[in-house]
Design a protein around this motif. Structure first.
Motif, PDB file in Angstrom:
ATOM      1  N   ASP A  68       0.857  -1.175   0.000  1.00 18.96           N
ATOM      2  CA  ASP A  68       0.000   0.000   0.000  1.00 18.96           C
ATOM      3  C   ASP A  68       0.897   1.231   0.000  1.00 18.96           C
ATOM      4  OD1 ASP A  68      -2.374   1.381   0.084  1.00 18.96           O
ATOM      5  OD2 ASP A  68      -2.708   1.111   2.228  1.00 18.96           O
ATOM      6  N   LYS A 102      -4.215  -4.618   8.910  1.00 24.03           N
ATOM      7  CA  LYS A 102      -3.757  -3.260   9.215  1.00 24.03           C
ATOM      8  C   LYS A 102      -4.792  -2.380   9.906  1.00 24.03           C
ATOM      9  CE  LYS A 102       0.182  -3.867   6.922  1.00 24.03           C
ATOM     10  NZ  LYS A 102       1.516  -3.842   7.587  1.00 24.03           N
ATOM     11  N   ARG A 106      -7.233   1.051   6.259  1.00 20.43           N
ATOM     12  CA  ARG A 106      -6.364   0.581   5.179  1.00 20.43           C
ATOM     13  C   ARG A 106      -7.096  -0.462   4.340  1.00 20.43           C
ATOM     14  NH1 ARG A 106      -0.951   1.002   6.938  1.00 20.43           N
ATOM     15  NH2 ARG A 106      -0.353   0.084   4.944  1.00 20.43           N
ATOM     16  N   PRO A 107      -6.727  -0.651   3.057  1.00 16.74           N
ATOM     17  CA  PRO A 107      -5.637   0.058   2.385  1.00 16.74           C
ATOM     18  C   PRO A 107      -6.066   1.451   1.915  1.00 16.74           C
ATOM     19  CG  PRO A 107      -6.685  -1.418   0.842  1.00 16.74           C
ATOM     20  CD  PRO A 107      -7.370  -1.646   2.170  1.00 16.74           C
ATOM     21  N   LEU A 108      -5.079   2.274   1.628  1.00 18.65           N
ATOM     22  CA  LEU A 108      -5.359   3.584   1.062  1.00 18.65           C
ATOM     23  C   LEU A 108      -5.577   3.494  -0.442  1.00 18.65           C
ATOM     24  CD1 LEU A 108      -2.696   5.671   3.000  1.00 18.65           C
ATOM     25  CD2 LEU A 108      -5.116   5.426   3.528  1.00 18.65           C
ATOM     26  N   THR A 195       5.221   2.168   4.639  1.00 12.30           N
ATOM     27  CA  THR A 195       3.957   2.850   4.397  1.00 12.30           C
ATOM     28  C   THR A 195       3.472   3.539   5.659  1.00 12.30           C
ATOM     29  OG1 THR A 195       3.355   1.277   2.661  1.00 12.30           O
ATOM     30  CG2 THR A 195       1.560   2.534   3.670  1.00 12.30           C
TER      31      THR A 195
END
Length: 206
Positions: A68, A102, A106-108, A195
């Motif tokens: 990510d 995460k 997330r994820p971005l 990240t």
């Protein structure tokens, strides 16, 4: 007035080579996105391809992760992994599995975009998305000759003495690889490149 029939053979050859080069570059620009997306495969299709290449004597290298917000640490890690064998496969955590690992923020970057960004790297040959908590089933299916993860997965007892034997409790994929005779390699990450650190730096911006 000159014409091509009066050219010396070496001049004509050079001109034809230049034209071929221009056409090749144009074709590459046109096919770029298509060629990138062609690297992204379903696991069953990829298993057939990997099996065929390894039977021909090539060594598959496999790694997996969330990837990510791709950064320099990721790129250098993937380049080093690719150098260990003949072709590199990246198992990419799905959006659902990233959230489980995460957290809900997330994820971005969604999985389809993360996959295409990875596939655009020259050092990455194939990308496949998996939704399980670990890549064990994927590794068992593909049976790569070499499995790669970051050095932070080393067992504490060996890491304390400079070793890099994998920690089986945190890296169950290593045990799968060892059952069929593959090798496990742990590579050091580039310090201060993650990240999480990138997200924190962005949050500190005024």
């Amino acid at each position: 007035m000159s014409n091509h029939s009066e050219e010396a053979p070496e001049q004509r050859t050079e001109r034809e080579n230049q034209r071929a080069s221009v056409l090749s570059q144009a074709a590459e620009r046109f096919a770029g996105p298509l060629a990138t997306r062609a690297k992204i495969m379903e696991r069953e299709q990829l298993a057939t391809l990997v099996g065929r290449r390894q039977q021909a004597g090539e060594r598959a290298v496999f790694t997996n992760g969330c990837f990510d917000l791709l950064h320099l640490g990721h790129v250098r890690y993937l380049q080093e992994a690719r150098a260990l064998g003949d072709f590199l496969i990246v198992g990419l955590n799905s959006d659902e599995s990233v959230r489980a690992l995460k957290g809900p923020g997330r994820p971005l970057v969604p999985q389809e975009e993360r996959a295409e960004i990875l596939a655009a790297l020259a050092c990455v040959d194939y990308v496949t998305i998996f939704g399980e908590p670990t890549a064990c089933h994927l590794v068992a299916l593909l049976r790569p000759a070499i499995y790669v993860k970051g050095g932070d997965y080393a067992a504490p007892s060996t890491a304390a003495h400079g070793g890099n034997a994998p920690d089986p409790t945190r890296l169950p994929e290593a045990q799968v690889v060892q059952t069929y005779g593959g090798s496990v390699r742990l590579l050091p990450y580039l310090a201060h490149h993650s990240t999480t650190e990138l997200i924190m730096a962005i949050k500190r911006l005024p």
